[in-house]
Write a protein that holds these residues in place. Structure first.
Motif, PDB file in Angstrom:
ATOM      1  N   ALA A 254      -7.552 -18.511  11.697  1.00  0.00           N
ATOM      2  CA  ALA A 254      -8.219 -17.214  12.071  1.00  0.00           C
ATOM      3  C   ALA A 254      -7.754 -17.322  13.775  1.00  0.00           C
ATOM      4  CB  ALA A 254      -9.659 -17.358  11.840  1.00  0.00           C
ATOM      5  N   ALA A 255      -7.794 -15.915  14.113  1.00  0.00           N
ATOM      6  CA  ALA A 255      -7.241 -15.802  15.450  1.00  0.00           C
ATOM      7  C   ALA A 255      -8.257 -14.580  16.174  1.00  0.00           C
ATOM      8  CB  ALA A 255      -5.725 -15.466  15.628  1.00  0.00           C
ATOM      9  N   GLY A 256      -9.249 -14.328  15.576  1.00  0.00           N
ATOM     10  CA  GLY A 256      -9.956 -13.103  16.193  1.00  0.00           C
ATOM     11  C   GLY A 256      -9.439 -11.624  15.496  1.00  0.00           C
ATOM     12  N   ASP A 257     -10.098 -10.828  15.821  1.00  0.00           N
ATOM     13  CA  ASP A 257     -10.006  -9.336  15.494  1.00  0.00           C
ATOM     14  C   ASP A 257      -8.879  -8.774  16.544  1.00  0.00           C
ATOM     15  OD1 ASP A 257     -11.655  -9.351  13.393  1.00  0.00           O
ATOM     16  OD2 ASP A 257     -13.099  -8.455  14.580  1.00  0.00           O
ATOM     17  N   TYR A 258      -8.002  -8.076  15.870  1.00  0.00           N
ATOM     18  CA  TYR A 258      -6.719  -7.318  16.531  1.00  0.00           C
ATOM     19  C   TYR A 258      -7.374  -5.937  16.775  1.00  0.00           C
ATOM     20  CZ  TYR A 258      -2.449  -5.108  17.936  1.00  0.00           C
ATOM     21  OH  TYR A 258      -1.570  -4.278  18.393  1.00  0.00           O
TER      22      TYR A 258
ATOM     23  N   ILE B 212      -1.625  -9.602  10.716  1.00  0.00           N
ATOM     24  CA  ILE B 212      -3.124  -8.986  10.551  1.00  0.00           C
ATOM     25  C   ILE B 212      -3.100  -8.638   9.018  1.00  0.00           C
ATOM     26  CG2 ILE B 212      -3.239  -8.032  12.902  1.00  0.00           C
ATOM     27  CD1 ILE B 212      -2.232  -5.260  12.090  1.00  0.00           C
ATOM     28  N   VAL B 213      -4.432  -8.840   8.692  1.00  0.00           N
ATOM     29  CA  VAL B 213      -4.818  -8.529   7.218  1.00  0.00           C
ATOM     30  C   VAL B 213      -5.927  -7.518   7.156  1.00  0.00           C
ATOM     31  CG1 VAL B 213      -5.438  -9.478   5.002  1.00  0.00           C
ATOM     32  CG2 VAL B 213      -3.952 -10.592   6.640  1.00  0.00           C
ATOM     33  N   GLU B 214      -5.781  -6.431   6.187  1.00  0.00           N
ATOM     34  CA  GLU B 214      -7.019  -5.525   6.134  1.00  0.00           C
ATOM     35  C   GLU B 214      -7.862  -5.915   4.906  1.00  0.00           C
ATOM     36  OE1 GLU B 214      -7.417  -3.265   8.355  1.00  0.00           O
ATOM     37  OE2 GLU B 214      -5.497  -3.334   9.166  1.00  0.00           O
ATOM     38  N   ASN B 215      -9.132  -6.325   5.309  1.00  0.00           N
ATOM     39  CA  ASN B 215      -9.979  -6.684   4.253  1.00  0.00           C
ATOM     40  C   ASN B 215      -9.933  -5.631   3.042  1.00  0.00           C
ATOM     41  OD1 ASN B 215     -10.177  -9.378   5.301  1.00  0.00           O
ATOM     42  ND2 ASN B 215     -11.848  -8.543   6.428  1.00  0.00           N
ATOM     43  N   ALA B 216      -9.980  -4.257   3.588  1.00  0.00           N
ATOM     44  CA  ALA B 216     -10.309  -3.343   2.400  1.00  0.00           C
ATOM     45  C   ALA B 216      -9.048  -3.089   1.616  1.00  0.00           C
ATOM     46  CB  ALA B 216     -10.878  -2.026   3.217  1.00  0.00           C
TER      47      ALA B 216
ATOM     48  N   SER C  79      -8.661  -5.119  13.269  1.00  0.00           N
ATOM     49  CA  SER C  79      -8.282  -5.613  11.951  1.00  0.00           C
ATOM     50  C   SER C  79      -8.455  -7.355  12.128  1.00  0.00           C
ATOM     51  CB  SER C  79      -6.731  -5.255  11.652  1.00  0.00           C
ATOM     52  OG  SER C  79      -6.533  -4.055  11.479  1.00  0.00           O
ATOM     53  N   PRO C  80      -8.567  -7.960  11.164  1.00  0.00           N
ATOM     54  CA  PRO C  80      -8.794  -9.553  11.273  1.00  0.00           C
ATOM     55  C   PRO C  80      -7.369 -10.025  11.517  1.00  0.00           C
ATOM     56  CG  PRO C  80      -9.735  -8.890   9.203  1.00  0.00           C
ATOM     57  CD  PRO C  80      -9.078  -7.629   9.701  1.00  0.00           C
ATOM     58  N   SER C  81      -7.152 -11.170  12.274  1.00  0.00           N
ATOM     59  CA  SER C  81      -5.843 -11.550  12.477  1.00  0.00           C
ATOM     60  C   SER C  81      -5.690 -12.910  12.292  1.00  0.00           C
ATOM     61  CB  SER C  81      -5.206 -11.277  13.947  1.00  0.00           C
ATOM     62  OG  SER C  81      -5.993 -11.900  14.924  1.00  0.00           O
TER      63      SER C  81
END
Length: 262
Positions: free
Chosen positions: A152-156, A180-184, A165-167
């Motif tokens: 995990a690298a925090g949010d972008y 980056i990955v979109e959880n939804a 977005s989670p990065s």
């Protein structure tokens, strides 16, 4: 429009004019007579076009990033340089390799001609090499049965639309880079076109598994849920390779982005 072909035709025309003026017309022209303007201008452009053609064909070629599929590594509007010789020397226009140099490695950011329409240039990251088994289930990448390291690298922050977005930091081969990955977003591949060697891939509601055929590569964007890539249109054949992207040379919105990248 094929710019390489246009540049080659300009080189051919200006070269013919230069040769005719140098070896034929100049010897027949009377002393003090003026060179026809169309010969003078055409011949004078030849050395410039020759230098540009050689640099662009065999050394480096500039590209502009048109989409967000490689966010956060590359942003829309980034102007990048692509190394044209690191994967082998290729003939201009027809893109046929004549001298081997290096092979693409996992983690490389590569420009290639889109298999579905070779007139289009795409840029993605090399994920799978020939013979690799690439699996992407539940948004986790596995190569040859080994999970790809991801931390995990925090949010972008997407500054254009002001959302996060989670990065993650991912390591492919010797290259560490952010994704980056979109959880939804759904885990399954929502858009799939018909492509060669499609029988090498199995799709489920959790993702896909593919075995990369010989002489081909599996490509993915760093914006994992915002990239139309090998998951949807298949493998990139070796003959479609253009070069390795390595440097951002300009971005009018953020000059701090100038520099090399992973």
């Amino acid at each position: 429009m094929n710019f390489a072909l246009i540049l080659f035709l300009l080189l051919l025309v200006s070269g013919v004019l230069w040769a005719l003026d140098r070896f034929v017309a100049s010897k027949r022209r009377s002393v003090g007579a003026r060179t026809p303007w169309w010969v003078e201008y055409g011949a004078s452009f030849f050395p410039v076009i020759l230098v540009v053609f050689c640099l662009r064909s065999f050394v480096v070629e500039p590209f502009r990033i048109p989409s967000g599929s490689m966010i956060p590594t590359l942003l829309v509007g980034d102007f990048i340089l692509v190394n044209k010789w690191t994967y082998g020397i290729r003939l201009p226009v027809i893109n046929k390799k004549i001298i081997d140099v290096n092979e693409p490695q996992r983690g490389d950011v590569m420009v290639f001609r889109f298999p579905g329409d070779p007139s289009l240039d795409y840029i993605k990251r090399v994920v799978g090499l020939p013979g690799d088994k690439v699996e992407y289930f539940d948004k986790k990448l596995t190569i040859n049965g080994q999970p790809v390291p991801q931390n995990a690298a925090g949010d972008y922050l997407h500054t254009d639309r002001l959302y996060y977005s989670p990065s993650f930091v991912e390591k492919l081969g010797n290259v560490e880079h952010r994704i980056i990955v979109e959880n939804a977003a759904p885990a399954y591949v929502s858009q799939v076109t018909k492509y060669p060697f499609q029988e090498n891939c199995t799709y489920t509601n959790r993702g896909l598994s593919c075995t990369v055929p010989a002489g081909h590569y599996f490509m993915m964007g760093d914006n994992r849920d915002g990239s139309f890539d090998s998951r949807g249109w298949g493998f990139v054949p070796e003959k479609n390779i253009v070069g390795k992207a390595f440097y951002i040379w300009f971005n009018s919105s953020d000059l701090k982005r100038i520099g090399s990248f992973q």
